[in-house]
Write a protein that holds these residues in place. Sequence first.
Motif, PDB file in Angstrom:
ATOM      1  N   THR A  14       3.316  41.376  27.140  1.00  0.00           N
ATOM      2  CA  THR A  14       3.857  41.244  25.796  1.00  0.00           C
ATOM      3  C   THR A  14       5.375  41.252  25.843  1.00  0.00           C
ATOM      4  OG1 THR A  14       3.543  41.994  23.519  1.00  0.00           O
ATOM      5  CG2 THR A  14       3.910  43.701  25.186  1.00  0.00           C
ATOM      6  N   GLY A  15       5.965  40.964  24.720  1.00  0.00           N
ATOM      7  CA  GLY A  15       7.417  40.930  24.594  1.00  0.00           C
ATOM      8  C   GLY A  15       7.771  40.083  23.386  1.00  0.00           C
ATOM      9  N   TRP A  16       9.039  40.069  23.042  1.00  0.00           N
ATOM     10  CA  TRP A  16       9.487  39.265  21.912  1.00  0.00           C
ATOM     11  C   TRP A  16       9.607  37.807  22.327  1.00  0.00           C
ATOM     12  CZ3 TRP A  16       8.725  41.530  17.570  1.00  0.00           C
ATOM     13  CH2 TRP A  16       8.849  42.916  17.462  1.00  0.00           C
ATOM     14  N   LYS A  17       9.767  36.942  21.354  1.00  0.00           N
ATOM     15  CA  LYS A  17       9.877  35.497  21.573  1.00  0.00           C
ATOM     16  C   LYS A  17      10.945  35.198  22.631  1.00  0.00           C
ATOM     17  CE  LYS A  17      10.554  31.192  19.104  1.00  0.00           C
ATOM     18  NZ  LYS A  17      10.814  30.540  17.852  1.00  0.00           N
ATOM     19  N   ASN A  18      10.620  34.278  23.522  1.00  0.00           N
ATOM     20  CA  ASN A  18      11.507  33.810  24.594  1.00  0.00           C
ATOM     21  C   ASN A  18      11.862  34.880  25.622  1.00  0.00           C
ATOM     22  OD1 ASN A  18      11.673  31.159  23.543  1.00  0.00           O
ATOM     23  ND2 ASN A  18      13.202  31.850  22.073  1.00  0.00           N
ATOM     24  N   SER A  19      11.035  35.912  25.729  1.00  0.00           N
ATOM     25  CA  SER A  19      11.304  36.958  26.719  1.00  0.00           C
ATOM     26  C   SER A  19      10.794  36.590  28.106  1.00  0.00           C
ATOM     27  CB  SER A  19      10.681  38.283  26.277  1.00  0.00           C
ATOM     28  OG  SER A  19       9.279  38.166  26.176  1.00  0.00           O
ATOM     29  N   GLY A  20       9.924  35.605  28.186  1.00  0.00           N
ATOM     30  CA  GLY A  20       9.366  35.216  29.480  1.00  0.00           C
ATOM     31  C   GLY A  20       7.910  35.601  29.660  1.00  0.00           C
ATOM     32  N   LYS A  21       7.206  35.850  28.555  1.00  0.00           N
ATOM     33  CA  LYS A  21       5.792  36.251  28.633  1.00  0.00           C
ATOM     34  C   LYS A  21       4.941  35.186  29.322  1.00  0.00           C
ATOM     35  CE  LYS A  21       5.306  36.532  24.190  1.00  0.00           C
ATOM     36  NZ  LYS A  21       6.649  36.134  23.749  1.00  0.00           N
ATOM     37  N   THR A  22       5.091  33.941  28.912  1.00  0.00           N
ATOM     38  CA  THR A  22       4.254  32.878  29.474  1.00  0.00           C
ATOM     39  C   THR A  22       4.571  32.659  30.943  1.00  0.00           C
ATOM     40  OG1 THR A  22       4.054  31.839  27.313  1.00  0.00           O
ATOM     41  CG2 THR A  22       3.575  30.458  29.235  1.00  0.00           C
ATOM     42  N   THR A  23       5.840  32.687  31.303  1.00  0.00           N
ATOM     43  CA  THR A  23       6.217  32.548  32.710  1.00  0.00           C
ATOM     44  C   THR A  23       5.631  33.689  33.525  1.00  0.00           C
ATOM     45  OG1 THR A  23       8.244  31.385  32.129  1.00  0.00           O
ATOM     46  CG2 THR A  23       8.184  32.431  34.304  1.00  0.00           C
ATOM     47  N   MET A  24       5.751  34.909  33.031  1.00  0.00           N
ATOM     48  CA  MET A  24       5.196  36.072  33.731  1.00  0.00           C
ATOM     49  C   MET A  24       3.676  35.933  33.873  1.00  0.00           C
ATOM     50  SD  MET A  24       5.491  39.088  35.204  1.00  0.00           S
ATOM     51  CE  MET A  24       7.164  39.616  34.842  1.00  0.00           C
ATOM     52  N   THR A  25       3.012  35.569  32.794  1.00  0.00           N
ATOM     53  CA  THR A  25       1.548  35.436  32.834  1.00  0.00           C
ATOM     54  C   THR A  25       1.124  34.364  33.823  1.00  0.00           C
ATOM     55  OG1 THR A  25       1.409  36.179  30.531  1.00  0.00           O
ATOM     56  CG2 THR A  25      -0.513  35.037  31.434  1.00  0.00           C
ATOM     57  N   ALA A  26       1.750  33.208  33.775  1.00  0.00           N
ATOM     58  CA  ALA A  26       1.382  32.111  34.683  1.00  0.00           C
ATOM     59  C   ALA A  26       1.628  32.504  36.137  1.00  0.00           C
ATOM     60  CB  ALA A  26       2.162  30.852  34.327  1.00  0.00           C
ATOM     61  N   ARG A  27       2.743  33.157  36.408  1.00  0.00           N
ATOM     62  CA  ARG A  27       3.039  33.577  37.773  1.00  0.00           C
ATOM     63  C   ARG A  27       2.055  34.640  38.253  1.00  0.00           C
ATOM     64  NH1 ARG A  27       9.206  34.728  38.621  1.00  0.00           N
ATOM     65  NH2 ARG A  27       8.554  34.588  40.800  1.00  0.00           N
ATOM     66  N   LEU A  28       1.662  35.542  37.346  1.00  0.00           N
ATOM     67  CA  LEU A  28       0.662  36.553  37.719  1.00  0.00           C
ATOM     68  C   LEU A  28      -0.698  35.922  37.976  1.00  0.00           C
ATOM     69  CD1 LEU A  28       1.630  39.483  35.351  1.00  0.00           C
ATOM     70  CD2 LEU A  28       1.643  39.532  37.873  1.00  0.00           C
ATOM     71  N   VAL A  29      -1.092  34.965  37.155  1.00  0.00           N
ATOM     72  CA  VAL A  29      -2.363  34.272  37.393  1.00  0.00           C
ATOM     73  C   VAL A  29      -2.341  33.618  38.763  1.00  0.00           C
ATOM     74  CG1 VAL A  29      -3.824  32.340  36.671  1.00  0.00           C
ATOM     75  CG2 VAL A  29      -2.937  33.918  34.955  1.00  0.00           C
ATOM     76  N   SER A  30      -1.263  32.936  39.074  1.00  0.00           N
ATOM     77  CA  SER A  30      -1.145  32.281  40.375  1.00  0.00           C
ATOM     78  C   SER A  30      -1.229  33.293  41.515  1.00  0.00           C
ATOM     79  CB  SER A  30       0.179  31.510  40.432  1.00  0.00           C
ATOM     80  OG  SER A  30       0.320  30.867  41.676  1.00  0.00           O
ATOM     81  N   GLU A  31      -0.493  34.379  41.411  1.00  0.00           N
ATOM     82  CA  GLU A  31      -0.488  35.400  42.464  1.00  0.00           C
ATOM     83  C   GLU A  31      -1.850  36.074  42.603  1.00  0.00           C
ATOM     84  OE1 GLU A  31       0.572  37.966  45.504  1.00  0.00           O
ATOM     85  OE2 GLU A  31       1.645  36.186  44.777  1.00  0.00           O
ATOM     86  N   LEU A  32      -2.435  36.475  41.491  1.00  0.00           N
ATOM     87  CA  LEU A  32      -3.713  37.193  41.545  1.00  0.00           C
ATOM     88  C   LEU A  32      -4.862  36.300  41.989  1.00  0.00           C
ATOM     89  CD1 LEU A  32      -3.100  39.337  38.364  1.00  0.00           C
ATOM     90  CD2 LEU A  32      -3.384  40.249  40.689  1.00  0.00           C
TER      91      LEU A  32
END
Length: 178
Positions: A14-32
């Motif tokens: 979670t986080g506010w708009k434009n904090s990088g939530k989607t980038t973090m989520t996508a990178r975590l999906v890739s890593e996991l």
Amino acid sequence: MSNQSFASPVFGITGWKNSGKTTMTARLVSELTHRGWRVSTIKHAHHDFDIDVEGTDSWRHRKAGAAEVAVVSSRRFAIIHENTDEAEPSLDDILARLSPADLVLVEGYKQGSHPKLEVIRQASQTQPPIYEANMSIVALASDLSPANLKGAGHLPLFHPDDIHLVADYIERFCNLKK
């Protein structure tokens, strides 16, 4: 909502708009997934969205008034459900529709009670951090120094680019074991 109400562990980003939530989520999906975990995701949107392309057969079915349209192939399927007279489904409702996975990452749903990592970027910090008022934040990913994250000393802190360390933390927190 606790992780016990759903068979798969649930962990939020979670986080506010434009904090990088989607980038973090996508990178975590890739890593996991690279580590061998079956990961599903749920993305909360605060706006109207469409996954259907104008002019396709499924779009035409939906525009003609179908309440649900399923698009099915040998490689994937999607069900598009129109919420015309219904309230937005709860996170629990959506979790109940997912197939079993080792982990479900949930992007958004700031107010949900599931455990979450808050992403805080200096460049997009326009609102007070969510962790200050939300006890379900269990970790932070931020490019700010710890001194600039008042009251967060009890929370694990990661740099947003330390995806391996964030993934390690989520594995431990969710008790994922091979």
